[in-house]
Design an enzyme around this catalytic site. Structure first.
Site, short mmCIF file in Angstrom:
data_model
loop_
_atom_site.label_atom_id
_atom_site.label_comp_id
_atom_site.label_asym_id
_atom_site.label_seq_id
_atom_site.Cartn_x
_atom_site.Cartn_y
_atom_site.Cartn_z
N LYS A 224 0.82 -1.20 0.00
CA LYS A 224 0.00 0.00 0.00
C LYS A 224 0.86 1.25 0.00
O LYS A 224 0.55 2.22 -0.70
CB LYS A 224 -0.96 0.00 1.19
CG LYS A 224 -1.92 1.19 1.15
CD LYS A 224 -3.14 1.03 1.99
CE LYS A 224 -4.15 2.14 1.72
NZ LYS A 224 -5.38 2.00 2.54
N GLU A 234 -5.04 9.56 -5.84
CA GLU A 234 -5.81 8.71 -6.77
C GLU A 234 -6.22 9.47 -8.03
O GLU A 234 -7.39 9.57 -8.39
CB GLU A 234 -7.05 8.14 -6.07
CG GLU A 234 -7.61 6.88 -6.72
CD GLU A 234 -8.68 6.21 -5.88
OE1 GLU A 234 -9.75 5.93 -6.42
OE2 GLU A 234 -8.42 5.96 -4.70
N ARG A 242 -3.39 4.35 -7.43
CA ARG A 242 -4.03 4.05 -6.16
C ARG A 242 -5.39 3.39 -6.34
O ARG A 242 -5.86 2.66 -5.47
CB ARG A 242 -4.17 5.33 -5.33
CG ARG A 242 -4.71 5.08 -3.94
CD ARG A 242 -4.48 6.24 -3.01
NE ARG A 242 -4.95 5.89 -1.68
CZ ARG A 242 -4.68 6.57 -0.58
NH1 ARG A 242 -3.92 7.65 -0.64
NH2 ARG A 242 -5.13 6.18 0.59
N HIS A 249 -13.88 -3.46 -4.27
CA HIS A 249 -14.57 -2.51 -3.40
C HIS A 249 -15.77 -1.83 -4.04
O HIS A 249 -16.69 -1.41 -3.33
CB HIS A 249 -13.58 -1.46 -2.91
CG HIS A 249 -12.67 -1.95 -1.82
ND1 HIS A 249 -11.83 -3.02 -2.00
CD2 HIS A 249 -12.48 -1.53 -0.54
CE1 HIS A 249 -11.16 -3.24 -0.88
NE2 HIS A 249 -11.53 -2.36 0.01
#
Length: 364
Positions: A224, A234, A242, A249
């Site tokens: 990460k 992001e 990212r 998700h």
């Protein structure tokens, strides 16, 4: 054994310390800051306080703390407002600090409160769940949920440190530990096939007492950290960056919203989301290197769901997807897989393929 790594973000870099029996060092940190005139407070998860009251007595005795009700419902405007009031009543100024002691809910809530109070104060993550240790405590994503969707209001606000004390897992329910393994499996799928395969061939499942748990958490945090360092906010779009950390998700957030926050633990929803993402990958890109049976087997080892507990309405799930943060210019982007360990972002999935993926896990 202790491990340490750094999330390198220039002036906002911070350490992640991982080991056992770190509560003493945390107490020393609090006392050092108080001796220098800084005021500190903490947010503490209600279930954790009940399970380990000695932690609050021994570590937090010199600072005020606010107990936060456990569960996704606390990532709310109401609880955020209570946190702001608590910070104000505690007379926290810009030199002050906030400790987040709990799972992802407390970490996200505390982080957003710290980002917004006095336009930004220091905060430190002390994760008490496996899921928070390997994922949500690292990277600076903070926020709360709205009725319209998960994590729609928030801020990027990096912690000043992350302290991962494995002893805090000793009272974590088995179901919560398994939910954390859902995120661990995600890391293997998106960028570390060796990690994924090592989990498959492991003779016994990981547990809070596993001697190599420290190394596992360090490995996930390192993955990460590397991604966050290259794409903190992001913004890489279809290049990945990212956004790749969101594997599974998009589906998971829709499940949580439609089923009602709290019906699934986040890691449980992610497990089903990983199944959906793998199957959508096969529909969109062929996914010739994907072995669905391996994923289903590994999720089964940790008693993670591979289909919905009860059918959810397909129309509601599709509508929930449309309010996801990963919609860009009206187009929903998914994180898909070419093979285990190689993920990519795509906006090529059509409605029929998305519906097929949903139906495969029990949506109707």
């Amino acid at each position: 054994m202790e491990k340490s790594l750094t999330v390198s973000l220039g002036s906002r870099s911070y350490p992640i310390d991982i080991g056992r029996n770190l509560a003493g060092k945390l107490g020393e940190f609090i006392q050092m800051n108080i001796s220098e005139g800084r005021k500190g407070v903490a947010l503490v998860d209600e279930n954790f306080k009940a399970a380990q009251p000695e932690f609050c007595r021994n570590v937090l005795h010199s600072i005020p703390y606010l107990v936060v009700p456990s569960g996704e419902g606390s990532k709310s405007i109401e609880q955020l407002s209570k946190t702001w009031d608590f910070l104000a009543q505690s007379k926290i100024d810009r030199s002050g600090f906030l400790l987040a002691i709990g799972g992802g809910v407390v970490g996200d809530l505390a982080g957003f409160a710290a980002a917004s109070f006095l336009r930004g104060i220091s905060f430190h993550q002390v994760p008490t769940t496996l899921l928070a240790m390997v994922d949500s405590s690292v990277g600076g994503k903070t926020g709360i949920n709205l009725s319209s969707g998960k994590n729609l209001v928030g801020s990027f606000h990096q912690p000043d440190s992350v302290v991962v004390d494995l002893d805090l897992l000793k009272t974590l329910p088995n179901r919560e530990f398994s939910a954390g393994m859902g995120e661990v499996i995600k890391y293997g799928m998106l960028g570390d096939s060796q990690l994924f395969n090592s989990l498959l061939v492991r003779k016994s499942p990981f547990s809070p007492n596993s001697s190599d748990l420290c190394e596992l958490i360090e490995r996930c945090c390192a993955i990460k950290a590397k991604v966050v360092q290259s794409d903190e906010r992001e913004t890489s779009g279809l290049e990945g960056g990212r956004a790749l950390l969101n594997l599974g998700h998009t589906f998971a957030h829709a499940i949580e919203k439609v089923a009602g926050y709290g019906s699934y633990l986040h890691g449980e929803a992610v497990a089903i989301g990983l199944v959906c993402a793998l199957r959508l990958s096969q529909l969109v890109d062929g996914g010739e290197g994907l072995k669905e049976s391996s994923l289903l087997e590994l999720l089964g080892v940790y008693n993670l769901p591979v289909k919905l507990k009860e059918p959810l309405k397909l129309d509601d799930l599709v509508m929930a997807l449309e309010s996801d943060k990963k919609v860009d210019r009206g187009v929903l982007r998914f994180v898909l897989l070419r093979e285990v360990g190689e993920a990519f972002c795509s906006d090529d999935a059509n409605q029929d393929q998305i519906v097929t993926a949903w139906k495969s896990v029990g949506a109707n």
